[in-house]
Design a protein around this motif. Structure first.
Motif, mmCIF file in Angstrom:
data_model
loop_
_atom_site.group_PDB
_atom_site.id
_atom_site.type_symbol
_atom_site.label_atom_id
_atom_site.label_comp_id
_atom_site.label_asym_id
_atom_site.label_seq_id
_atom_site.Cartn_x
_atom_site.Cartn_y
_atom_site.Cartn_z
ATOM 1 N N VAL A 1 61.320 -2.816 102.961
ATOM 2 C CA VAL A 1 61.176 -3.855 104.189
ATOM 3 C C VAL A 1 61.822 -5.174 102.927
ATOM 4 C CG1 VAL A 1 60.326 -5.558 105.292
ATOM 5 C CG2 VAL A 1 60.469 -3.440 105.998
ATOM 6 N N VAL A 2 60.442 -5.525 101.742
ATOM 7 C CA VAL A 2 60.538 -6.096 100.418
ATOM 8 C C VAL A 2 62.071 -6.608 99.907
ATOM 9 C CG1 VAL A 2 59.589 -7.304 98.808
ATOM 10 C CG2 VAL A 2 58.241 -6.374 100.821
ATOM 11 N N ILE A 3 62.477 -5.197 99.900
ATOM 12 C CA ILE A 3 63.948 -5.328 99.185
ATOM 13 C C ILE A 3 65.047 -5.884 100.082
ATOM 14 C CG2 ILE A 3 65.643 -3.764 98.312
ATOM 15 C CD1 ILE A 3 64.333 -2.024 97.197
ATOM 16 N N GLY A 4 65.223 -5.544 101.440
ATOM 17 C CA GLY A 4 66.238 -6.207 102.265
ATOM 18 C C GLY A 4 65.522 -7.139 102.082
ATOM 19 N N MET A 5 64.296 -8.262 102.573
ATOM 20 C CA MET A 5 64.400 -9.854 103.159
ATOM 21 C C MET A 5 64.598 -10.348 101.854
ATOM 22 S SD MET A 5 60.986 -9.600 105.730
ATOM 23 C CE MET A 5 60.007 -11.246 104.464
ATOM 24 N N THR A 6 64.714 -9.870 100.117
ATOM 25 C CA THR A 6 64.591 -10.672 99.138
ATOM 26 C C THR A 6 66.393 -10.923 99.280
ATOM 27 O OG1 THR A 6 64.007 -8.934 97.916
ATOM 28 C CG2 THR A 6 62.672 -10.832 98.169
ATOM 29 N N LEU A 7 66.943 -9.433 100.041
ATOM 30 C CA LEU A 7 68.377 -9.921 99.211
ATOM 31 C C LEU A 7 68.969 -10.816 100.013
ATOM 32 C CD1 LEU A 7 69.056 -6.435 97.947
ATOM 33 C CD2 LEU A 7 68.895 -7.900 96.640
ATOM 34 N N PHE A 8 68.312 -10.127 101.218
ATOM 35 C CA PHE A 8 69.035 -11.513 102.352
ATOM 36 C C PHE A 8 68.552 -12.778 102.459
ATOM 37 C CE2 PHE A 8 70.566 -6.867 103.819
ATOM 38 C CZ PHE A 8 71.296 -6.764 103.400
ATOM 39 N N ALA A 9 67.251 -13.419 102.299
ATOM 40 C CA ALA A 9 66.800 -14.107 102.229
ATOM 41 C C ALA A 9 67.728 -14.951 102.352
ATOM 42 C CB ALA A 9 66.169 -14.538 101.190
ATOM 43 N N PRO A 10 68.930 -15.157 101.422
ATOM 44 C CA PRO A 10 69.248 -16.872 101.466
ATOM 45 C C PRO A 10 70.682 -16.777 103.033
ATOM 46 C CG PRO A 10 70.225 -15.571 100.500
ATOM 47 C CD PRO A 10 69.141 -14.677 100.491
ATOM 48 N N ILE A 11 70.261 -15.893 103.829
ATOM 49 C CA ILE A 11 70.626 -15.956 105.301
ATOM 50 C C ILE A 11 69.387 -16.016 106.155
ATOM 51 C CG2 ILE A 11 71.971 -14.002 107.386
ATOM 52 C CD1 ILE A 11 73.302 -13.117 105.052
ATOM 53 N N LEU A 12 68.199 -14.989 105.777
ATOM 54 C CA LEU A 12 67.262 -15.062 106.859
ATOM 55 C C LEU A 12 66.815 -16.762 106.885
ATOM 56 C CD1 LEU A 12 65.680 -11.954 105.686
ATOM 57 C CD2 LEU A 12 66.905 -12.553 107.605
ATOM 58 N N LEU A 13 66.991 -17.278 105.801
ATOM 59 C CA LEU A 13 66.197 -18.392 105.888
ATOM 60 C C LEU A 13 66.293 -19.759 106.339
ATOM 61 C CD1 LEU A 13 64.447 -18.135 102.331
ATOM 62 C CD2 LEU A 13 63.036 -17.944 104.417
ATOM 63 N N ASN A 14 68.045 -19.078 106.372
ATOM 64 C CA ASN A 14 68.827 -20.530 107.232
ATOM 65 C C ASN A 14 69.507 -20.446 108.473
ATOM 66 O OD1 ASN A 14 69.253 -22.433 105.233
ATOM 67 N ND2 ASN A 14 70.788 -22.051 104.974
ATOM 68 N N PRO A 15 68.188 -19.597 109.359
ATOM 69 C CA PRO A 15 68.325 -19.256 110.719
ATOM 70 C C PRO A 15 69.348 -20.763 111.756
ATOM 71 C CG PRO A 15 65.964 -20.036 110.445
ATOM 72 C CD PRO A 15 66.638 -20.114 109.527
ATOM 73 N N PHE A 16 69.247 -21.809 111.437
ATOM 74 C CA PHE A 16 69.576 -22.985 111.790
ATOM 75 C C PHE A 16 70.947 -23.143 111.449
ATOM 76 C CE2 PHE A 16 64.691 -23.265 112.157
ATOM 77 C CZ PHE A 16 64.469 -23.071 113.238
ATOM 78 N N PRO A 17 72.068 -23.752 112.226
ATOM 79 C CA PRO A 17 72.958 -23.733 111.704
ATOM 80 C C PRO A 17 72.927 -25.902 111.405
ATOM 81 C CG PRO A 17 73.425 -23.858 114.240
ATOM 82 C CD PRO A 17 71.680 -23.331 113.801
ATOM 83 N N GLU A 18 74.381 -26.132 110.067
ATOM 84 C CA GLU A 18 74.194 -27.299 109.716
ATOM 85 C C GLU A 18 74.500 -27.957 110.781
ATOM 86 O OE1 GLU A 18 73.877 -28.021 105.832
ATOM 87 O OE2 GLU A 18 73.063 -25.845 106.705
ATOM 88 N N GLY A 19 73.645 -29.516 110.699
ATOM 89 C CA GLY A 19 73.421 -30.349 111.114
ATOM 90 C C GLY A 19 73.523 -30.424 112.665
ATOM 91 N N SER A 20 72.777 -29.110 112.860
ATOM 92 C CA SER A 20 71.859 -29.020 114.315
ATOM 93 C C SER A 20 70.344 -30.057 113.953
ATOM 94 C CB SER A 20 71.380 -27.930 114.503
ATOM 95 O OG SER A 20 69.907 -26.946 113.886
ATOM 96 N N GLU A 21 69.737 -30.433 114.888
ATOM 97 C CA GLU A 21 68.448 -30.702 114.530
ATOM 98 C C GLU A 21 67.146 -29.836 113.844
ATOM 99 O OE1 GLU A 21 65.983 -33.734 116.881
ATOM 100 O OE2 GLU A 21 67.415 -34.462 115.893
ATOM 101 N N LEU A 22 67.039 -28.837 113.721
ATOM 102 C CA LEU A 22 66.167 -27.688 113.527
ATOM 103 C C LEU A 22 67.170 -27.756 112.103
ATOM 104 C CD1 LEU A 22 65.546 -26.092 116.047
ATOM 105 C CD2 LEU A 22 64.175 -27.303 115.182
ATOM 106 N N ALA A 23 67.907 -27.932 111.346
ATOM 107 C CA ALA A 23 68.430 -27.569 110.175
ATOM 108 C C ALA A 23 67.739 -28.020 109.092
ATOM 109 C CB ALA A 23 69.850 -28.862 109.705
ATOM 110 N N GLN A 24 66.452 -29.085 109.099
ATOM 111 C CA GLN A 24 65.798 -29.228 108.161
ATOM 112 C C GLN A 24 64.860 -28.145 107.329
ATOM 113 O OE1 GLN A 24 63.120 -32.998 108.471
ATOM 114 N NE2 GLN A 24 63.785 -32.558 111.043
ATOM 115 N N PHE A 25 65.002 -27.401 108.533
ATOM 116 C CA PHE A 25 63.354 -26.647 108.329
ATOM 117 C C PHE A 25 64.227 -25.265 107.972
ATOM 118 C CE2 PHE A 25 61.711 -28.613 112.182
ATOM 119 C CZ PHE A 25 60.623 -29.057 111.630
ATOM 120 N N ASN A 26 65.751 -25.364 107.378
ATOM 121 C CA ASN A 26 66.015 -24.288 106.550
ATOM 122 C C ASN A 26 66.121 -23.900 105.117
ATOM 123 O OD1 ASN A 26 67.706 -23.342 108.922
ATOM 124 N ND2 ASN A 26 69.416 -24.696 108.152
#
Lengths: 343, 403
Positions: free
Chosen positions: B14-39
């Motif tokens: 699980v940890v391997i998966g989370m670290t490898l896909f972190a760039p995706i997992l940690l960016n759940p909000f689309p660019e320019g949206s209200e919530l993008a600052q939580f990326n």
């Protein structure tokens, strides 16, 4: 010789602060068995009591002076503190001038209240928990208190001057029989030292000569037996906690003219005070006081020009170095009791 | 798998998966949206997540297993950083020697500190480590300026020798690299309005973090780790049985010091400068906070704690009043003002306050940290479904706190 006396005197004011904080820490540790990392924050809160009172006394209203004009030719606005309009300009100005000593009266009830709330609200629940948990929760509390103060007072140091009559220096050289002008020492530091001595003496006398103090000392030695004798020892210990908080607060109040208080002053002092407590010996009140003055004076000696030339950087590390040496050679500290904080 | 039990293996995967896909997992909000600052999926922050994760894993090997609370671990990180920058200055901009030397130097330094500090235990040990760390901090600021460059901090310069590499390329300092892969390189993947950044530096840190994490699992489950837990449980009884505990605790201390050095080395590999403030006791306090917040003595806890604190530090601190007004814009004005006024002290620059309160709550209510919280929730789920609930268990893979 006069140089040595000067360094001793220089070390006394910091040493007094260390001694007062360490005294409170040791009181809490000896009675409640709690390692209080928030004690530095209490020191800081005390200092901010003085700041608050100073600010409150300076609340002013502005009037337009009909006679004077400012440099643009507009009527000059004059700020008059309410206190001056109530008590007359002279007495009012004097009260503002003496705000730091007056805040002692203000700080005592405030700090006792804070101490009581802290003990009843938080520390009480941590008696049975491991020391590490106590350290951590009080550490968290210190962060919280510090941030609250930062929110209300900002991050910059707030200068809080001593009364004008006491802000000059005294030529100690004349008193001690050296050349005039060889030892110039600010009045306030002298007062701080005397104040610390009075507080320390007061706490010791309180513990030694009152029934309450006797019970507390008995409780420190054997809490269970005292409880079995029908004495409500927990309540006494709560009061001891409040007294310790008060001692730290008063140390902070009087320290404001020496160093302008800022929100992290408590943390700076806390680390050193812990070193002081450990050097003095956990649980030993005289040890804490002695080690406080000792380390304060040592620090001041280490920052002498000649010493720094010989051992560069020694002034920065002397306290820690002494602590390491003492802990390794005398594991219980200078005056530690047997069986305190040992597995 | 890899010599791990089934449970640990799953956790590790699980940890391997989370670290490898972190760039995706940690960016759940689309660019320019209200919530993008939580990326949180930008390289700088992700690197910090894993680096502090390593630091906290190392600290946990000491505190979580042996119960020795060190308040001076930042010193090892600082020493490692300095050693790393010196390698970058003297040898080459390849980060491998820098990281290796950081680990070795931090290990040696921690051996010295540990040898002395471990003579005492309890609060005395905490004070001794604190004293050593503060001494290193003070010295780095003052006397050791030729080595540490004092207040300015140690930086790379154009005229550094770099005997195995090049001093400068076209009049500028060459970037740090890993056998030719530059740390700051990466590529951005744009899918619809999402944008994911994959950064070389992050993946190097992540790979090292995974190795470090794997080692820590092995240490936790080894006879050595069990010995350390025995030290925590009852050192005296262990001594009575004729075991000399000192070598074990010292080994744990050195290992955790080396982890700290590794974190320091990675820090300079990502951003080649080192300052004395990294060694200050507040920095040591931070790693304590991370470990406790996540769950001391658990495998995954420290990493989670490091993530939470770094996320707060970087994301939470950016929320300001305007953002709040936006959120509460559906309310009537007076109510909106009231809400913003109430929340204001806890956000932006006041994030330390939130952190402090959160930390206190964790200590008071959840001594096992986030991990224990997760376990309790998982238990609730299991009880409700009255069967093996996978959803609850999967959210919390590590249900074997090493205590």
């Amino acid at each position: 010789m006069d140089a040595i006396v000067l360094q001793v005197l220089n070390g006394l004011d910091k040493g007094s602060a260390y001694a007062l904080i360490a005294l409170g820490l040791t009181l809490i540790f000896g009675t409640l068995g709690v390692v209080n990392f928030a004690h530095g924050a209490l020191f800081m809160l005390g200092a901010f009591c003085a700041v608050t009172l100073n600010t409150v006394l300076n609340i002013s209203f502005s009037t337009i002076d009909p006679v004077k004009k400012d440099f643009l030719g507009n009527p000059l606005k004059v700020e008059t503190p309410y206190i001056e309009s109530w008590f007359g300009p002279e007495l009012g100005a004097a009260i503002i001038d003496w705000s730091v000593p007056i805040s002692i009266l203000f700080a005592i009830p405030v700090m006792i209240l804070i101490g009581l709330c802290m003990e009843r609200g938080l520390i009480k629940h941590f008696y049975k928990r491991p020391h590490a948990d106590q350290i951590l929760v009080t550490f968290g509390l210190a962060i919280v208190l510090q941030e609250i103060v930062k929110y209300f007072y900002g991050a910059n140091p707030i200068p809080t001057p001593a009364p004008a009559a006491l802000s000059s220096s005294v030529d100690m050289g004349v008193f001690l029989g050296f050349d005039a002008g060889s030892i110039i020492y600010p009045y306030w530091r002298l007062i701080y030292f005397c104040f610390a001595a009075v507080i320390v003496g007061g706490v010791f006398a309180f513990l030694r000569y009152t029934t309450f103090g006797m019970v507390v000392r008995a409780g420190m030695a054997d809490r269970e037996t005292v409880g079995l004798l029908g004495i409500h020892i927990d309540r006494r210990f709560t009061i001891v906690f409040a007294i310790a908080a008060c001692v730290a607060g008063l140390a902070g109040v009087m320290y404001t003219p020496i160093n302008s208080p800022n929100y992290h002053m408590g943390m700076d002092f806390l680390v050193l005070s812990f070193v002081v407590v450990v050097v003095g010996g956990m649980g030993s009140l005289p040890g804490a006081v002695a080690a406080g003055f000792l380390l304060g004076v040592l620090e001041s000696f280490a920052s002498m020009g000649q010493v720094v030339d010989l051992l560069p950087g020694i002034n920065q590390i002397i306290i820690y170095l002494v602590a390491i040496v003492i802990l390794l050679t005398r594991p219980r500290g200078l005056m530690g009791r047997k069986g305190v904080m040992e597995e | 798998m890899f010599g791990l039990s089934k449970k640990d293996g799953t956790l590790f995967l699980v940890v391997i998966g989370m670290t490898l896909f972190a760039p995706i997992l940690l960016n759940p909000f689309p660019e320019g949206s209200e919530l993008a600052q939580f990326n949180a999926g930008y390289p700088d922050l992700m690197q910090r997540f894993v680096i502090f994760g390593i630091f906290a894993i190392g600290f946990n090997i000491l505190f979580g297993l042996t119960g020795y609370l060190s308040f001076g671990h930042a010193a090892f990180l600082g020493v490692g950083s300095y050693a790393g920058v010196w390698m970058l200055k003297l040898l080459t901009m390849n980060v491998v020697p820098a990281i290796m030397v950081s680990v070795v130097v931090a290990g040696l330094f921690s051996a010295l500190v540990g040898y002395i500090s471990l003579r005492r235990s309890g609060i005395y040990f905490s004070i001794l480590t604190l004293a050593f760390a503060q001494m290193s901090f003070a010295l780095a600021y003052s006397v050791l300026t030729p080595i540490t460059n004092g207040e300015t901090g140690l930086q790379l310069a154009l005229d550094d020798p770099r005997i195995l590499g090049v001093s400068q390329v076209n009049g500028s300092i060459p970037p740090t690299n890993f056998f030719g892969f530059e740390m700051r390189d990466g590529f951005t993947l744009d899918i619809a309005s999402w944008s994911f950044t994959f950064n070389v530096g992050y993946y190097l840190c992540a790979a090292i973090m995974l190795i470090a994490f794997y080692l820590s699992i092995r240490i936790f489950r080894s006879p050595f780790g069990i010995m350390l837990q025995a030290v925590k449980t009852n050192q005296q009884r262990l001594r009575f049985t004729g075991v000399n505990t000192r070598p074990y605790t010292l080994a744990a201390f050195i290992i955790s010091g080396m982890y700290a050095g590794l974190a320091g080395g990675l820090m300079v590999a990502m951003d080649p400068l080192a300052g004395a403030e990294r060694m200050q006791w507040t920095a040591s306090g931070e790693v304590v906070l991370m470990t406790i917040l996540g769950g001391a003595g658990t495998l995954i806890g420290p990493v989670l704690g490091a993530g939470v604190i770094k996320y707060f530090e970087n994301i939470f601190s950016k929320i300001n009043d305007n953002v709040l007004y936006n959120w509460f814009s559906f309310m009537p004005d007076a109510l909106q003002d009231a809400f913003v006024f109430m929340i204001h002290p806890f956000i932006g620059k006041g994030w330390h306050l939130t952190l402090g309160i959160m930390f206190m709550l964790v200590i008071i209510c959840l001594p096992g940290g986030v991990v224990e919280g997760g376990q309790r929730i998982a238990k609730l789920f299991r009880r409700k479904k009255s069967g093996p609930a996978d959803s609850g268990a999967a959210s919390l893979p590590n249900s074997t706190p090493a205590e």
